[in-house]
Write an enzyme that holds these catalytic residues in place. Sequence first.
Site, PDB file in Angstrom:
ATOM      1  N   CYS A   1       0.850  -1.199   0.000  1.00  0.00           N
ATOM      2  CA  CYS A   1       0.000   0.000   0.000  1.00  0.00           C
ATOM      3  C   CYS A   1       0.876   1.235   0.000  1.00  0.00           C
ATOM      4  O   CYS A   1       1.871   1.283   0.705  1.00  0.00           O
ATOM      5  CB  CYS A   1      -0.881  -0.019   1.242  1.00  0.00           C
ATOM      6  SG  CYS A   1      -2.043   1.334   1.345  1.00  0.00           S
TER       7      CYS A   1
ATOM      8  N   HIS B   1       8.970   5.184  13.742  1.00  0.00           N
ATOM      9  CA  HIS B   1       9.376   3.908  13.141  1.00  0.00           C
ATOM     10  C   HIS B   1       9.365   3.931  11.613  1.00  0.00           C
ATOM     11  O   HIS B   1       9.207   2.891  10.972  1.00  0.00           O
ATOM     12  CB  HIS B   1       8.464   2.780  13.641  1.00  0.00           C
ATOM     13  CG  HIS B   1       9.203   1.513  13.982  1.00  0.00           C
ATOM     14  ND1 HIS B   1      10.238   1.020  13.233  1.00  0.00           N
ATOM     15  CD2 HIS B   1       9.051   0.634  14.989  1.00  0.00           C
ATOM     16  CE1 HIS B   1      10.679  -0.106  13.757  1.00  0.00           C
ATOM     17  NE2 HIS B   1       9.981  -0.351  14.838  1.00  0.00           N
TER      18      HIS B   1
END
Length: 547
Positions: free
Chosen positions: A82, A102
């Site tokens: 995605c 992250h």
Amino acid sequence: MKQLFYNWTCRLSLWLCCWLGGLSAGFMTRNSRPNIVLLMADDLGVGDLCCYGNNTVSTPNIDRLASEGVRLTQHLAAASVCTPSRAAFLTGRYPIRSGKWHQGLSCASRNDHCYHPLNHGFDYFYGLPFGLLSDCQASRTPELHRWLRIKLWISTAVLSLVPLLLLIPKYARWFVVPWKVILTFALLAFLFFISWYSSYGFTRRWNCILMRNHEIIQQPMREERVASLMLKEALAFIDRYKRGPFLLFVSFLHVHTPLITKDKFVGHSKYGLYGDNVEEMDWMVGRILETLDQERLTNHTLVYFTSDNGGRLEVQEGEVQLGGSNGIYKGGQGMGGWEGGIRVPGIFRWPTVLQAGKVINEPTSLMDIYPTLSYIGGGMLPQDRVIDGRNLMPLLEGRVSHSDHEFLFHYCGVYLHTARWHQKDCATVWKAHYVTPKFSPDGAGACYGSGICPCSGDVTYHDPPLLFDVSRDPSETRPLNPDNEALFDSVVKKIEAAIKEHRRTLTPVPQQFSVFNTLWKPWLQPCCGTFPFCGCDKEDDILSTAW
């Protein structure tokens, strides 16, 4: 008498104003942009919550969310490749990220911060730019690059042997080896060892960082206080922007190892430190919900609770399990397409809009939050790429009864492991595994031997694929074949056609985990102070009042 009439008229007027204001607020909640609070746990198993069937754990605040909102039973961790951009424009002026980012930090220099949240749509950031590992606790055994550390010693030993081997022909007088060559190789071996060894010695000081926006405020961070500081920031943000609309994304450090837990919660649960950490996170969720109640924002706020993936099973300390429970589902975090690693909690609460206590048994995905928030916030989805997620509002509100997802594709890294087909004409959900990890030791339910399951290499390839009907066999214990399932061949053919079409829509991009990108680059290392002796603490020493 006039005064009595006047008082009665004022009270009636006040009552009408309140009633009409409340009625108006109800319409405003649905037809205008609400506040949005996204709560994401880290590695929380779907079997860790009372509202998902675990009656032995205490999670009253998350259970309250489920009872006052909509609970999804087939909510899946990111199930496909995605590429949506960040969704910060969705709810107005004040998106905030609190927790773990992250997603990387810098590209070419230490302070360019090209991957920073503030360069990807957020207006405010407070939290960890990197992940949370046991390296951040001085009392814990270092976790980061455990296998690389072994390779370091081996490669250093091999490199160190080169100058020694060059001495043999020199003293045996086979051929002349200049001392400069020998010393050069010896120096290279020494520098190689020092550079890598120092990186491990400084791991906690370099990589355990707390940031506010672009500024490093603790290095190394005081891990025992991080969760309370994050909660304090989140509550303060709600207070600052309560006139909204706002978007608050709280990415919890819970329940990722090393399970940093306040003393007041240690020993509370029946499941040791992991259970204590779950209950502490539930309490933090309760503080956020309580603040929304106090500020009278509950009816105007969409709250979404989920986890990034299922519980990790391999994390142990001696004989003690430090990971979560994935309930009846097989596997766990990092195991490709097995259900235990990808089926996660999914709870939406929006009073006056969503029916309280509703349960939806349709396949949905974490990817759906992007188009869902775009719809709610009045944003526009990018038209230059394929958006794999779907707007969930029609399903959540009951305007449709079936999920818009027909096929979902489950990856391990860049490798497609599993595909899922939800038949539109019935409730059957077929799931085909083309690759599965090899559990170790034999008969185990996870990769305990290596500590993590590989995505390729030492895996099992299935041709034809392992096929399950997860609508009837959610534990994936009864694989189907042409002998026990008449539709086997037609189902596999349908799924393989969908995979072919899916791959046609993918656009090649540079690999983020290429060999070059995984090398340590000192010039990109965030540093508060003078590199390599980084360190600062700009937070007040007064304990957070949020606790």
